[in-house]
Design a protein around this motif. Structure first.
Motif, short mmCIF file in Angstrom:
data_model
loop_
_atom_site.label_atom_id
_atom_site.label_comp_id
_atom_site.label_asym_id
_atom_site.label_seq_id
_atom_site.Cartn_x
_atom_site.Cartn_y
_atom_site.Cartn_z
N PRO A 66 -5.06 -24.30 -27.87
CA PRO A 66 -6.00 -24.14 -28.98
C PRO A 66 -7.34 -23.58 -28.53
CG PRO A 66 -4.84 -26.21 -29.21
CD PRO A 66 -4.44 -25.65 -27.87
N GLY A 67 -7.78 -22.51 -29.20
CA GLY A 67 -9.05 -21.87 -28.88
C GLY A 67 -8.95 -20.77 -27.85
N GLU A 68 -7.86 -20.70 -27.10
CA GLU A 68 -7.71 -19.65 -26.10
C GLU A 68 -7.41 -18.31 -26.77
OE1 GLU A 68 -6.20 -21.72 -21.96
OE2 GLU A 68 -4.69 -20.88 -23.31
N THR A 69 -7.80 -17.23 -26.09
CA THR A 69 -7.55 -15.88 -26.60
C THR A 69 -6.65 -15.12 -25.63
OG1 THR A 69 -9.55 -15.01 -25.54
CG2 THR A 69 -9.75 -15.79 -27.80
N GLY A 70 -5.99 -14.12 -26.15
CA GLY A 70 -5.11 -13.29 -25.33
C GLY A 70 -4.94 -11.93 -25.96
N VAL A 71 -4.03 -11.15 -25.41
CA VAL A 71 -3.77 -9.80 -25.91
C VAL A 71 -2.37 -9.72 -26.47
CG1 VAL A 71 -5.37 -8.74 -24.27
CG2 VAL A 71 -2.98 -9.00 -23.64
N VAL A 72 -2.19 -8.81 -27.41
CA VAL A 72 -0.86 -8.54 -27.94
C VAL A 72 -0.14 -7.65 -26.94
CG1 VAL A 72 0.44 -7.57 -29.87
CG2 VAL A 72 -1.73 -8.73 -30.29
N ARG A 73 1.00 -8.11 -26.46
CA ARG A 73 1.69 -7.40 -25.38
C ARG A 73 2.37 -6.13 -25.85
NH1 ARG A 73 3.78 -13.19 -23.05
NH2 ARG A 73 2.04 -13.53 -21.59
N THR A 74 2.87 -6.13 -27.07
CA THR A 74 3.53 -4.95 -27.63
C THR A 74 3.56 -5.09 -29.14
OG1 THR A 74 5.59 -3.70 -27.76
CG2 THR A 74 5.79 -6.05 -27.35
N PHE A 75 3.60 -3.96 -29.82
CA PHE A 75 3.73 -3.97 -31.28
C PHE A 75 5.17 -3.66 -31.69
CE2 PHE A 75 -0.75 -3.27 -30.50
CZ PHE A 75 -1.34 -4.14 -31.40
N GLY A 76 6.08 -3.65 -30.72
CA GLY A 76 7.47 -3.35 -30.99
C GLY A 76 8.24 -4.57 -31.46
N HIS A 77 7.93 -5.04 -32.65
CA HIS A 77 8.62 -6.20 -33.20
C HIS A 77 8.95 -5.90 -34.66
CE1 HIS A 77 9.28 -10.30 -34.72
NE2 HIS A 77 9.58 -10.60 -33.47
N PRO A 78 10.13 -6.30 -35.15
CA PRO A 78 10.52 -5.99 -36.52
C PRO A 78 9.51 -6.46 -37.57
CG PRO A 78 12.40 -6.80 -35.30
CD PRO A 78 11.22 -6.97 -34.40
N LEU A 79 8.91 -7.64 -37.39
CA LEU A 79 7.94 -8.11 -38.37
C LEU A 79 6.72 -7.20 -38.40
CD1 LEU A 79 6.85 -10.21 -40.40
CD2 LEU A 79 5.91 -11.46 -38.44
N LEU A 80 6.19 -6.85 -37.23
CA LEU A 80 5.01 -6.00 -37.18
C LEU A 80 5.32 -4.62 -37.75
CD1 LEU A 80 3.51 -6.95 -33.69
CD2 LEU A 80 3.18 -8.04 -35.92
N ALA A 81 6.52 -4.12 -37.47
CA ALA A 81 6.91 -2.82 -38.02
C ALA A 81 7.01 -2.88 -39.54
CB ALA A 81 8.24 -2.38 -37.41
N ALA A 82 7.60 -3.95 -40.06
CA ALA A 82 7.75 -4.09 -41.52
C ALA A 82 6.40 -4.17 -42.22
CB ALA A 82 8.59 -5.32 -41.84
N LEU A 83 5.41 -4.75 -41.54
CA LEU A 83 4.07 -4.89 -42.11
C LEU A 83 3.16 -3.72 -41.72
CD1 LEU A 83 3.49 -8.73 -41.64
CD2 LEU A 83 4.26 -7.52 -43.69
N GLU A 84 3.73 -2.74 -41.01
CA GLU A 84 3.00 -1.53 -40.60
C GLU A 84 1.80 -1.86 -39.73
OE1 GLU A 84 2.12 0.83 -44.04
OE2 GLU A 84 4.23 1.04 -44.62
N ILE A 85 1.99 -2.83 -38.83
CA ILE A 85 0.93 -3.19 -37.88
C ILE A 85 1.24 -2.48 -36.56
CG2 ILE A 85 -0.19 -5.07 -36.62
CD1 ILE A 85 0.61 -6.94 -38.93
N THR A 86 0.48 -1.45 -36.27
CA THR A 86 0.70 -0.66 -35.05
C THR A 86 -0.49 -0.72 -34.11
OG1 THR A 86 -0.12 1.34 -36.16
CG2 THR A 86 2.25 0.93 -36.25
N GLY A 87 -1.56 -1.33 -34.53
CA GLY A 87 -2.75 -1.47 -33.71
C GLY A 87 -3.65 -2.51 -34.34
N LEU A 88 -4.76 -2.81 -33.66
CA LEU A 88 -5.65 -3.87 -34.12
C LEU A 88 -7.08 -3.38 -34.22
CD1 LEU A 88 -4.30 -6.88 -32.02
CD2 LEU A 88 -3.81 -6.36 -34.42
N GLU A 89 -7.84 -4.10 -35.01
CA GLU A 89 -9.26 -3.80 -35.16
C GLU A 89 -9.96 -3.93 -33.82
OE1 GLU A 89 -13.13 -5.88 -37.33
OE2 GLU A 89 -11.10 -6.43 -37.95
N PRO A 90 -10.68 -2.90 -33.38
CA PRO A 90 -11.36 -2.98 -32.08
C PRO A 90 -12.52 -3.95 -32.11
CG PRO A 90 -11.98 -0.97 -33.23
CD PRO A 90 -10.89 -1.61 -34.05
N GLY A 91 -12.88 -4.43 -30.94
CA GLY A 91 -14.05 -5.29 -30.81
C GLY A 91 -13.80 -6.74 -31.09
#
Length: 224
Positions: free
Chosen positions: A140-165
Motif C-alpha cells: 500500500p502506497g508504493e508506486t511502480g511502472v506499467v511493464r507492458t500495455f500488451g494485455h486484452p483488457l488494456l487493448a479493449a479499453l484502448e489504453i496504450t500509454g499513460l499521462e506523463p508526469g
C-alpha cells in the motif's frame, strides 16, 4: 524546539462526523458547493460553512470561486490517500444520517476513489494485472511502472500509454475489501476507459458506479 508534524490539528479537523461525511463525498474527485455538502452531512448550509472553513484551514480542502458559487475539492491526492487509509481502519458505517453513501452492494461492487476505480471490480482488475505481470506487486502506497500495455483488457479499453508526469501505478488501500486496487496514471486510465466504453456508469449521487449489462458481458469475456 519541536519538529514533529502536528497531526493533532489534522485529526481534529477530520474527527467530527459532519466533516468526515463531507470528506468522504469529496472522494469522488468532483467539486461541490457547501449546500451539496451540507445535504450529504445532514446539516444546515450555515453550519456547513463553518465546517468547511476548518477543513480548508487545516489544508484538507481547497475552495475556488466559480462565478457566484464557491466549489470545494480535496486539496490533493495525499488527502485522498489519508481518507482511504482511515476508512480501511474505521467501522463500516457513519452514524444515522451522516452516511454520504450507504455501504450497499453498489458501492462495494464498484466506485470512484479520487479519480480511479475501487471496490470489487477495482480489486479484481488489480489481481489479474499483477498475475499477468502487467504491474508489479506493490505494498500500500508504493508506486511502480506499467511493464507492458500488451494485455486484452488494456487493448479493449484502448489504453496504450499513460499521462506523463504521474506515477504509472500506485497501490491504494481498498477499505471495503481489505486489499489494494490500482491508483496512479493507470488507475485513472482504467476508470476513464471503462466509462468511455460504457462498461460502467456514474450513478446520480455518491461515488458508486453501475456496471452495465454490456460491461458485465465484456468483462466476463476477458475473465473478470
Amino acid at each position: 524546539m519541536r519538529t514533529e508534524p502536528d497531526i493533532a490539528t489534522v485529526a481534529r479537523a477530520i474527527g467530527e462526523p459532519a466533516r468526515a461525511a463531507m470528506l468522504l463525498q469529496l472522494m469522488d474527485g468532483e467539486a461541490h458547493t457547501a449546500r451539496r455538502l451540507a445535504t450529504v452531512a445532514g446539516i444546515a448550509p450555515s453550519t456547513a460553512s463553518s465546517h468547511l472553513r476548518m477543513l480548508c484551514a487545516s489544508g484538507l480542502v481547497h475552495v475556488t470561486d466559480a462565478g457566484r458559487r464557491r466549489l470545494h475539492r480535496l486539496a490533493g491526492p495525499e488527502v485522498a490517500q489519508l481518507v482511504e487509509a482511515l476508512a480501511a481502519l474505521a467501522p463500516p458505517r457513519l452514524p444515522g444520517t451522516l452516511q454520504p453513501v450507504p455501504p450497499t452492494d453498489a458501492i462495494l461492487a464498484a466506485r470512484i476513489c479520487y479519480g480511479h476505480l475501487a471496490g470489487q471490480l477495482g480489486v479484481e482488475i488489480a489481481i489479474v494485472l499483477r498475475k499477468d505481470d502487467i504491474v508489479p506487486a506493490l505494498a500500500p502506497g508504493e508506486t511502480g511502472v506499467v511493464r507492458t500495455f500488451g494485455h486484452p483488457l488494456l487493448a479493449a479499453l484502448e489504453i496504450t500509454g499513460l499521462e506523463p508526469g504521474r506515477a504509472g501505478v500506485r497501490a491504494c488501500v481498498d477499505w471495503s475489501h481489505g486489499t489494494t486496487h490500482l491508483a496512479g496514471a493507470l488507475g485513472s486510465a482504467l476508470l476513464s476507459g471503462l466509462l468511455a466504453a460504457g462498461w460502467v456508469r456514474r450513478r446520480p449521487a455518491g461515488r458508486a458506479l453501475r456496471i452495465t449489462a454490456a460491461g458485465r458481458e465484456r468483462l466476463a469475456e476477458l475473465g473478470f
